[in-house]
Each structure stands twice: as structure tokens, then as C-alpha cells.
Design a protein around this motif. Structure first.
Motif, PDB file in Angstrom:
ATOM      1  N   UNK A  91     -23.372   7.899 -39.310  1.00 33.12           N
ATOM      2  CA  UNK A  91     -24.151   9.134 -39.471  1.00 33.12           C
ATOM      3  C   UNK A  91     -23.316  10.343 -39.072  1.00 33.12           C
ATOM      4  N   UNK A  92     -23.048  11.236 -40.022  1.00 31.98           N
ATOM      5  CA  UNK A  92     -22.297  12.440 -39.670  1.00 31.98           C
ATOM      6  C   UNK A  92     -23.165  13.383 -38.832  1.00 31.98           C
ATOM      7  N   UNK A  93     -22.629  13.824 -37.701  1.00 34.08           N
ATOM      8  CA  UNK A  93     -23.390  14.765 -36.861  1.00 34.08           C
ATOM      9  C   UNK A  93     -22.489  15.907 -36.412  1.00 34.08           C
ATOM     10  N   UNK A  94     -23.137  17.017 -36.086  1.00 29.10           N
ATOM     11  CA  UNK A  94     -22.412  18.166 -35.540  1.00 29.10           C
ATOM     12  C   UNK A  94     -22.795  18.330 -34.074  1.00 29.10           C
ATOM     13  N   UNK A  95     -21.919  18.996 -33.340  1.00 24.34           N
ATOM     14  CA  UNK A  95     -22.124  19.194 -31.905  1.00 24.34           C
ATOM     15  C   UNK A  95     -22.024  20.689 -31.607  1.00 24.34           C
ATOM     16  N   UNK A  96     -23.040  21.207 -30.963  1.00 21.19           N
ATOM     17  CA  UNK A  96     -23.004  22.600 -30.522  1.00 21.19           C
ATOM     18  C   UNK A  96     -21.751  22.800 -29.676  1.00 21.19           C
ATOM     19  N   UNK A  97     -21.032  23.885 -29.904  1.00 20.47           N
ATOM     20  CA  UNK A  97     -19.728  24.044 -29.258  1.00 20.47           C
ATOM     21  C   UNK A  97     -19.860  24.468 -27.795  1.00 20.47           C
ATOM     22  N   UNK A 120     -11.917  15.818 -21.575  1.00 22.37           N
ATOM     23  CA  UNK A 120     -12.846  14.684 -21.528  1.00 22.37           C
ATOM     24  C   UNK A 120     -14.016  14.976 -22.458  1.00 22.37           C
ATOM     25  N   UNK A 121     -14.872  13.965 -22.670  1.00 19.06           N
ATOM     26  CA  UNK A 121     -15.995  14.095 -23.600  1.00 19.06           C
ATOM     27  C   UNK A 121     -17.323  14.041 -22.856  1.00 19.06           C
ATOM     28  N   UNK A 122     -18.248  14.910 -23.237  1.00 23.30           N
ATOM     29  CA  UNK A 122     -19.596  14.934 -22.653  1.00 23.30           C
ATOM     30  C   UNK A 122     -20.292  13.597 -22.896  1.00 23.30           C
ATOM     31  N   UNK A 123     -21.101  13.180 -21.930  1.00 21.30           N
ATOM     32  CA  UNK A 123     -21.791  11.883 -22.032  1.00 21.30           C
ATOM     33  C   UNK A 123     -22.648  11.778 -23.298  1.00 21.30           C
ATOM     34  N   UNK A 124     -23.397  12.842 -23.598  1.00 22.98           N
ATOM     35  CA  UNK A 124     -24.317  12.735 -24.744  1.00 22.98           C
ATOM     36  C   UNK A 124     -23.545  12.576 -26.058  1.00 22.98           C
ATOM     37  N   UNK A 125     -22.406  13.252 -26.173  1.00 25.86           N
ATOM     38  CA  UNK A 125     -21.573  13.103 -27.375  1.00 25.86           C
ATOM     39  C   UNK A 125     -20.974  11.694 -27.402  1.00 25.86           C
ATOM     40  N   UNK A 126     -20.444  11.263 -26.245  1.00 25.41           N
ATOM     41  CA  UNK A 126     -19.811   9.940 -26.172  1.00 25.41           C
ATOM     42  C   UNK A 126     -20.805   8.840 -26.543  1.00 25.41           C
ATOM     43  N   UNK A 127     -22.068   9.011 -26.110  1.00 27.74           N
ATOM     44  CA  UNK A 127     -23.072   7.976 -26.415  1.00 27.74           C
ATOM     45  C   UNK A 127     -23.391   7.935 -27.909  1.00 27.74           C
ATOM     46  N   UNK A 128     -23.453   9.110 -28.549  1.00 27.70           N
ATOM     47  CA  UNK A 128     -23.697   9.131 -30.000  1.00 27.70           C
ATOM     48  C   UNK A 128     -22.538   8.451 -30.724  1.00 27.70           C
ATOM     49  N   UNK A 129     -21.309   8.762 -30.291  1.00 27.60           N
ATOM     50  CA  UNK A 129     -20.147   8.161 -30.946  1.00 27.60           C
ATOM     51  C   UNK A 129     -20.094   6.656 -30.683  1.00 27.60           C
ATOM     52  N   UNK A 130     -20.442   6.268 -29.473  1.00 25.35           N
ATOM     53  CA  UNK A 130     -20.440   4.837 -29.157  1.00 25.35           C
ATOM     54  C   UNK A 130     -21.486   4.094 -29.993  1.00 25.35           C
ATOM     55  N   UNK A 131     -22.551   4.808 -30.391  1.00 26.66           N
ATOM     56  CA  UNK A 131     -23.594   4.204 -31.226  1.00 26.66           C
ATOM     57  C   UNK A 131     -23.214   4.232 -32.701  1.00 26.66           C
TER      58      UNK A 131
END
Lengths: 532, 106
Positions: A91-97, A120-131
Motif C-alpha cells: 500500500x503506497x502511503x505518504x507521511x506528513x513531513x 532514525x525512523x519514527x515508530x508509527x512510520x516504522x510500524x507501517x513499513x514493517x506491515x
């Protein structure tokens, strides 16, 4: 014709897992849409706004195409190997900068962080990518999130509303809402401090969920108001918002303010309907407060009639599905949400922004300086735009020792009253026993670019129906609730008790089902149709 | 509560915040601060009970939902050079800054 990038997340994941489509194909469709509608990305040296610029969305600051291709290939490789690619696979997603992402510019839409590549990467972004989700880019916002229109971004051209490109997308998660509405992402990760997920979601006709404070980790989020900030998803459907929340919610050892509670089952309850649920309406959410431009006095007036009608219609649809509608729920402190926010958020903002000093990261002045103090002054003068400066100065004033009792301490006590309004409405042993309160999300539809920007008071009052939830810490969701006479989306909002995201999503989904076949649901963002 | 922020107070805040402003910016910021203060004054009319507590965050942090204190363990960051690489100026692993002014207290 519906492109892959316009399909809802849950259908894409299902098709991907059946190998009917590849992650690569979904990504290519999304990148093509971005190329067609987004125009040039926001930049610090934009030059003149061209006629073409006014016909594009400008959601993105940074397109992370290579990173996205590598992620999509990895998903396809996992699928080919028979491995589970995760619940958000492909799923392509965008992240608020405003979120840090490793080795990626993380600018907060400010000159002072323009050169910052997060280590480093924010937890919420990392969790989306890990999913399994695929990050396609970082999207624009108001500088440091300080606004409700995206116009204050240091990266111009600022984002435009896909429904009408002369209108603002709302803010501060305007790039998130616009990118989702325009098919440039299936979902987006935003933040909400006074309404910054829900207000742009309402303006752009998408779903925006502000979770309970502490439900989603703030680790890696560049801070504004630390007692108010909440990361959360924006998506085109309720199911997709539930899917994204499921991936990002839950305790995080890197953020001690996350609640040690397992996430709810956000997908499992979605289709259960609203039978027996108590949904409240409050006269205090059908009133809006505005400064009279001539006298300067604060006046109350009704929300626009079509907004109240949209809310009442939603209530009667839910009633016909078995919900019990409770009228006349008193929320008398709603009108004090913005004045209290003017104090509390500014104090927290000032505290959080003192760290930008030209020493540890980000911008440092190029001018010759005599000493450290002069370097601080020139760096901060050049690096911050006017809105961060305004917030820092105001925060310092209202928390100064001689004014603190009068302003800061008083505002924190008013916050107690705002929280009590909700506690009384939701108390399971109380008079109202609500599962949710149903309200309009915003006082107006998306306003024209340039119409409000500069007037910091009027801009803040755009959040008056959303900010009480931030004071109280409770969750809220904005869902599309119709189209106004001006052709722009109307948002309706459900607010619920602490950690009731599953119930809010369930009610929202019931409303979505009840209105699925209605004509207004078939209207897509017009401006995008024209560009395509 | 009808006080307005005067120019001297404003200038003091600008100094504390470590900003430099031109006149146009200063006028805009002072005007907006006073407009915001007017909105904040709406809070003055609310009767507050004497013992009404403050709320510093909305959701109460009960023991049941709070993480227990973690062990006081030193966990080195994997790539300290990536942190230093973000600094405007470094030398031998230290951040470097212009001269730090000294002042003798009387």
C-alpha cells in the motif's frame, strides 16, 4: 476508469495476496498519478507562482521514489517466496513531513530543518513499513504544524485542495489529506494537535482519525504541543483507516506516554452495526464562536444550516439502523477550547522550539557573527517563519512568572472543565451514557487560499469543533458527510471515550454503509478529474 | 484582564527568544499577540471553583496503563556519526560554536 491508485486499501491488499496484482504495479499507478496531478514539489526558493502551479495539488515536499521501488520489490519477492508480506502489503502511503524517517529529509516545512536528514525512523512510520506499506513521499504541512491551511509552509507552492484548486486543503495535515483525496496515496500518516487530521480530512472529503492520546507512539514526531499531539491515519474509507490504525497503535518503549494497553480489534468490529449504541447530539456543537471583525467582541452564531442538516441526517440514518439518539447533551465548555488552546499550545510550542539553535542539527546562519548569542539570534531569525515566531513569543508571555496564574494556570483548569464535559457525556452510569457524540467537524467548508492566512485568530478558530478532543485526550474521527452547495465536502465527526477507537470506526462504518449508494458519494474531487 | 502587551515587554520577549525582527515583522507579531490575548481573555469570565485541579494532559495515567519504570541501562545509538553529520559544524566528535560571551556578575 478507476486506476489501481484509486482503489481502497483493503481491496488492494486482497488482490495482492491473491497475486492478481503486484506491489510494483500498485506503486507505478501511484507514481503516475503523482506525476499527473502534483506539479512541482514545495521548495524554499519557489520563484513566482505560475499559472500551471495553480492547477496542481503540490502535496509533496520529497518524493521517495527509489525507497518506494525497493520496498515494493521486497513485497513482490516475499509474495513469490510464499511469505506473509504483512497486513498493509504494497500500500503506497505518504507521511506528513513532521515525522523523522531515516536518511530522508524531515523538514517540518521549516527553513530551520530544511537540511535535516533524520538519523532514525519514527515508530508509527516504522510500524507501517514493517506491515508492508510502501512510503512514496513526505508531504507538506503548515510550518511546524502551526496553521489550518498549509499556507504557512516554508516550502512553496503550498498544497491545494483537490476538490477546488483555489481552496486550501486545511491543515496542518493538508498534504496528507490532499494526497489521499487525489489518489497519490492510499493512506497517509498525519498528526492532530487541535484538529490537524480531522479538519483537513473534512476539507478534502476523506476519513481522518485522531486516536486517544497515548494510543499511537509520538517517538520520532517533531514535537509541537507534547500534551496534545496525536499521530493518526487519513484514508479514503473507514475500513482503510482501521487497517492503518491497527498497524500503528500500541505501546512503545521509546515513548513512555503510550498507554500499556494492547490495541483494540479495529477491523473485527467494523461491520457489527450500531444497534443499541447511544449517540449524542449537543446544542453546543451547533454553535460557533467568532471574533466580530468590527467590534472585536466574540459572538456566537449557528453553524451553517447545511452542516447541521448533515449531522442530523446522519443521526436519523444511524437511528434507523438501531442506534439510540440522545438530544440535548450539554457541552458548555466547548467554546473555551480555542482560548485555552491559545495558552496551553503556545507554552508547549515555545518550550519545544528552543532546541533549534544552529548547533546540533538543521540550519545555521551564513552571516558573520561575533559570538554565540548573535549566531542564535540570526539563525532563529532566518530559520523560523512568522508563525513559529508568533507561537514562541506568545508562549513565553503567557507562561512568564508574573502572568502564569492569570493565563497558563487558568487555562489548565479550564482544560479540566472541558474534560469533565466529556466524562459526564460518556459516563456509563451517568445521565447520557453515550458511546459517541456526533458533531460537525468544521465551522465552514474549505476556504479560499489567502482569505484567512495572516489572521492568526481567525485561522485558529477553524479548529473550534475539533480542539476539545485534544484537550480531553479522547479519540475523534471525521468522515465525509455530504457535499455543500459550494461543491466542497462537509465532514461529520464522532467523538468517543478514551480508547474507544474501535467503536468510533464501527459507527463510522455503519454510516458509510447507510450512505454508500447516495449520489454525493459518486462525486470525486472535480479538480483532479479535470487534470486527468 | 484587558491589559495589552506593550512594546517594551514585546522587545524583552524578542530578546529572550533570541530573534531579530524588522519593523514590519515586529508590528505584525505584536498585533497578532494582542489579538490572541483578547481571545484568551474570554477565559476570565469562567467561574472556577477554588479547588478545581489543573489538567496537564487529558487522559488520566493510572498505574494500570502506565509502563513500569525501565531499567537504567545505557544503550548506545548505533550510528553516532549520523547524528554528528547533521550538525552545522563539528570537530573531533564535538559540536563547535562561535565564541561564548562571558559576563562577570556583580
Amino acid at each position: 476508469m478507476t486506476e489501481l491508485c484509486d482503489l481502497p486499501a483493503h481491496r488492494l491488499v486482497a488482490a495482492l495476496k491473491k497475486r492478481q496484482v503486484s506491489a510494483r504495479e500498485i506503486l507505478e499507478s501511484t507514481l503516475q498519478r503523482i506525476a499527473a496531478v502534483d506539479g512541482r514539489p514545495g521548495s524554499l526558493a519557489p520563484g513566482e507562482l505560475t499559472a500551471e502551479d495553480t492547477q496542481r495539488v503540490h502535496a509533496l515536499i520529497t518524493l521517495t521514489e527509489q525507497r518506494a521501488r525497493a520496498q515494493a520489490e521486497n513485497i513482490d519477492r516475499k509474495l513469490a517466496a510464499g511469505e506473509d508480506p504483512g497486513p498493509l502489503a504494497g500500500l503506497p502511503f505518504t507521511v506528513k513531513d513532521i515525522f523523522c524517517v531515516l536518511d530522508t529529509p524531515s523538514t517540518a516545512a521549516s527553513r530551520i530543518l530544511a537540511s535535516f536528514n533524520a538519523p532514525y525512523t519514527a515508530t508509527s512510520v516504522a510500524r507501517c513499513e514493517a506491515a508492508g506499506a510502501v512510503m512514496v513521499g513526505k508531504v507538506n504541512l503548515d510550518e511546524f504544524t502551526y496553521g489550518s491551511s498549509n499556507e504557512s509552509s516554508a516550502f512553496q507552492p503550498s498544497t491545494r485542495n483537490p476538490w477546488n484548486l483555489s481552496r486550501v486543503p486545511g491543515g496542518s495535515s493538508g498534504g496528507s489529506a490532499a494526497s489521499v483525496a487525489a489518489g497519490e496515496a492510499v493512506f497517509s500518516l498525519g498528526t492532530d494537535t487541535a484538529g490537524s487530521i480531522r479538519q483537513p480530512a473534512a476539507f478534502c472529503g476523506v476519513v481522518g482519525l485522531k486516536p486517544t492520546y497515548g494510543r499511537v507512539s509520538r517517538y520520532g514526531l517533531i514535537a509541537f504541543g507534547s500534551s496534545l499531539d496525536c499521530p493518526g491515519p487519513l484514508a479514503r474509507t473507514v475500513t482503510d483507516a482501521a487497517l492503518a490504525l491497527q498497524a500503528m497503535a500500541g505501546p512503545d518503549p521509546h515513548d513512555s506516554t503510550t498507554a500499556v494497553l494492547p490495541p483494540g480489534d479495529y477491523l473485527g468490529m467494523l461491520e457489527k452495526g450500531v444497534k443499541g449504541m447511544r449517540i449524542g447530539l449537543s446544542p453546543d456543537y451547533f454553535q460557533i464562536t467568532y471574533p466580530n471583525q468590527e467590534t472585536g467582541e466574540y459572538e456566537q452564531r449557528p453553524v451553517p444550516a447545511e452542516f447541521e442538516a448533515a449531522v442530523r441526517r446522519a443521526a436519523s440514518l444511524l437511528e434507523s439502523m438501531g442506534a439510540e439518539i440522545v438530544e440535548g447533551v450539554p457541552m458548555p465548555n466547548t467554546r473555551y477550547g480555542i482560548p485555552a488552546f491559545f495558552v496551553i499550545s503556545r507554552v508547549e510550542a515555545a518550550s519545544n522550539l528552543h532546541r533549534y539553535d544552529g548547533v546540533k542539527y538543521g540550519y545555521r546562519t551564513d552571516q558573520p557573527v561575533q559570538d554565540l548569542r548573535e549566531m542564535y539570534r540570526k539563525t532563529r531569525a532566518e530559520g523560523f517563519g512568522l508563525q513559529p515566531k508568533l507561537r514562541i513569543l506568545m508562549g513565553m508571555y503567557v507562561s512568564a512568572a508574573q502572568y502564569s496564574a492569570q493565563y497558563y494556570q487558568r487555562a489548565l483548569r479550564v482544560r479540566t472543565l472541558i474534560r469533565r464535559d466529556f466524562e459526564q457525556a460518556f459516563d456509563p452510569a451517568g445521565k447520557y451514557r453515550l458511546h459517541a457524540l456526533l458533531t460537525p467537524t468544521t465551522p465552514t467548508t474549505a476556504f479560499p487560499m489567502g482569505a484567512v492566512y495572516g489572521d492568526s485568530v481567525l485561522m485558529q478558530y477553524a479548529d473550534q469543533l475539533t480542539v476539545p478532543a485534544n484537550h480531553a485526550g479522547i479519540p475523534g474521527i471525521s468522515v465525509p458527510g455530504g457535499i455543500a452547495e459550494d461543491g466542497l465536502p462537509i465532514g461529520i465527526q464522532f467523538l468517543g471515550p478514551d480508547y474507544s477507537e474501535a467503536a468510533l470506526l464501527q459507527i463510522s462504518r455503519a454510516y458509510e454503509i447507510a450512505t454508500e449508494q447516495e449520489e454525493w458519494r459518486k462525486v470525486k474531487p472535480r479538480a483532479i478529474q479535470t487534470i486527468l | 484582564m484587558t491589559d495589552l502587551i506593550d512594546r517594551d515587554t514585546f522587545n524583552h520577549l524578542v530578546d529572550l527568544a533570541a530573534f531579530e525582527l524588522n519593523e514590519e515583522q515586529a508590528q505584525y507579531l505584536l498585533r497578532e499577540m494582542n489579538n490572541q490575548l483578547k481571545a484568551i481573555h474570554e477565559l476570565a469570565v469562567i467561574p472556577l471553583e477554588g479547588d478545581l485541579p489543573i489538567t496537564s494532559h487529558g487522559v488520566p495515567y493510572t498505574e494500570a496503563i502506565s509502563a513500569p519504570p525501565r531499567a537504567d541501562e545505557w544503550i548506545p545509538f548505533e550510528h553516532p556519526e549520523a547524528i554528528l553529520a547533521q550538525a552545522p559544524e563539528t570537530q573531533d566528535g564535538y559540536f563547535t560554536v562561535p565564541d561564548i560571551p562571558h559576563q562577570t556578575l556583580e
